[in-house]
Design a protein around this motif. Sequence first.
Motif, PDB file in Angstrom:
ATOM      1  N   ILE A 172      14.066  74.765  54.109  1.00 50.11           N
ATOM      2  CA  ILE A 172      15.221  74.402  53.779  1.00 50.11           C
ATOM      3  C   ILE A 172      14.917  73.459  52.657  1.00 50.11           C
ATOM      4  N   LYS A 173      14.148  72.399  52.727  1.00 47.76           N
ATOM      5  CA  LYS A 173      13.550  71.501  51.499  1.00 47.76           C
ATOM      6  C   LYS A 173      13.401  72.433  50.173  1.00 47.76           C
ATOM      7  N   ASN A 174      12.484  73.307  50.457  1.00 48.16           N
ATOM      8  CA  ASN A 174      11.909  74.077  49.196  1.00 48.16           C
ATOM      9  C   ASN A 174      13.158  74.909  48.462  1.00 48.16           C
ATOM     10  N   SER A 175      13.990  75.332  49.615  1.00 50.92           N
ATOM     11  CA  SER A 175      15.227  76.312  49.006  1.00 50.92           C
ATOM     12  C   SER A 175      16.037  75.331  48.300  1.00 50.92           C
ATOM     13  N   GLN A 228      15.080  72.779  46.616  1.00 52.54           N
ATOM     14  CA  GLN A 228      14.585  72.243  45.319  1.00 52.54           C
ATOM     15  C   GLN A 228      14.431  73.434  44.284  1.00 52.54           C
ATOM     16  N   ASN A 229      14.335  74.705  44.835  1.00 52.48           N
ATOM     17  CA  ASN A 229      14.712  75.817  43.876  1.00 52.48           C
ATOM     18  C   ASN A 229      16.102  75.965  43.310  1.00 52.48           C
ATOM     19  N   ASP A 230      17.060  75.629  44.452  1.00 53.84           N
ATOM     20  CA  ASP A 230      18.423  75.721  43.804  1.00 53.84           C
ATOM     21  C   ASP A 230      18.629  74.382  42.621  1.00 53.84           C
ATOM     22  N   ARG A 232      16.128  73.272  40.832  1.00 49.42           N
ATOM     23  CA  ARG A 232      15.472  73.993  39.463  1.00 49.42           C
ATOM     24  C   ARG A 232      16.162  74.930  38.769  1.00 49.42           C
ATOM     25  N   ILE A 233      17.153  75.879  39.501  1.00 48.44           N
ATOM     26  CA  ILE A 233      17.876  76.838  38.882  1.00 48.44           C
ATOM     27  C   ILE A 233      18.762  76.086  38.098  1.00 48.44           C
ATOM     28  N   ALA A 234      19.522  75.203  38.703  1.00 46.01           N
ATOM     29  CA  ALA A 234      20.734  74.358  37.954  1.00 46.01           C
ATOM     30  C   ALA A 234      20.356  73.727  36.799  1.00 46.01           C
ATOM     31  N   ILE A 235      19.020  73.102  36.893  1.00 42.00           N
ATOM     32  CA  ILE A 235      18.641  72.372  35.566  1.00 42.00           C
ATOM     33  C   ILE A 235      18.191  73.418  34.481  1.00 42.00           C
ATOM     34  N   GLN A 236      17.504  74.624  34.873  1.00 46.03           N
ATOM     35  CA  GLN A 236      17.304  75.663  33.919  1.00 46.03           C
ATOM     36  C   GLN A 236      18.464  76.162  33.398  1.00 46.03           C
TER      37      GLN A 236
END
Length: 359
Positions: free
Chosen positions: A214-217, A219-221, A223-227
Amino acid sequence: MIEEQQIIRIIQAIGRCTRSANDYSTIIIEGNDIQSILLSEKKQRLFEPELRAELCTGIETSSSQDTLTELSEVGQLVLNQHDPNWKNIEDHILEMRDNFNNEERECSIHDLLKSVVPLEVKFQYALWNDDEYAAVQISTAIVDKLAKKGDKRLKGFLYYWKYLNFSIRLKQSSSKSETESIKNDFIAFINTESHSISWFSRLSRLLSIDSPQIKNSQQNDERIAIQTDNIEKILNNELSNKTKTSRMKLFSSQKKQILDTLSNKGGTNYEEAVKKLGYWLGFKTDNTFAPAGPDPWWFIDGHTLIVSEIKILGENNPISNSHISEFNGHKNWLINSPNYPNIDNTTNFTCVFISNSKK
């Protein structure tokens, strides 16, 4: 639900033009989608009587003009409030408004959504201020309002706020037992209430995932928002203050330059193209020409890096052990470099070897 949101956006847009009782404006509607909304008598009923009267009068007036010149002349009447012809139009608007006031308007959902909007704003402020307690209270109030209405057209909206409320409560929980209790309550709600909303039902599977996943998911969310935010900034910086044609031409030129370079044999131009590709995809990019240093690398933050080693070789030249050894050393090179203090052993590396060699 979508129609209600569209109506609210239209009201907000028109409201920008007339902020006080003394303001006046001519508003030109472009686009088939918005015209289809405003031409629908059913949807017109969702507007307040005065705005509805203005819309209907505008439709009647513009439809009766045969040429663009005639339509422009009518539009100019708004700018001359003392013209007798404008007075006739204004009287017609007021008459229609009074008639609409006497009708039973079909806007109960619209009124409910209007009452929810201030709470939505307060909820957002609570999140910005890291006030989780207030966020729980506000989202609970929104859920109660929507649930009390009991309108099936608001079901998706209700479950969306139920999800937000659950998420904040879960984040706020202070013990494992409390977390499990919140999860179980929510799973029970999902299983009994939301069979017709597929995305909501799928949430129950997420709740059974181990916390590291869940934490990794999450974090990916992030990162996608920042990108995504980076891409918006890039487009604004590179393509602002230009016409649509100029923007498309500039973007197409940049894309062609990058792809053409990547399709040809390497060199420093190839590395620069890799760097530019990362830039346009929303990454921060860097490169070094130091001995044993990596080729271009992309990163969102100091915790996620995509590092490349580029070897464009002769047609019959194989990838050698020294190439692989150099490639394997890039991670340690970046960690140990004093120029990149944010990169350390906690950084998540993805190393990519790029070559034209087939051996």
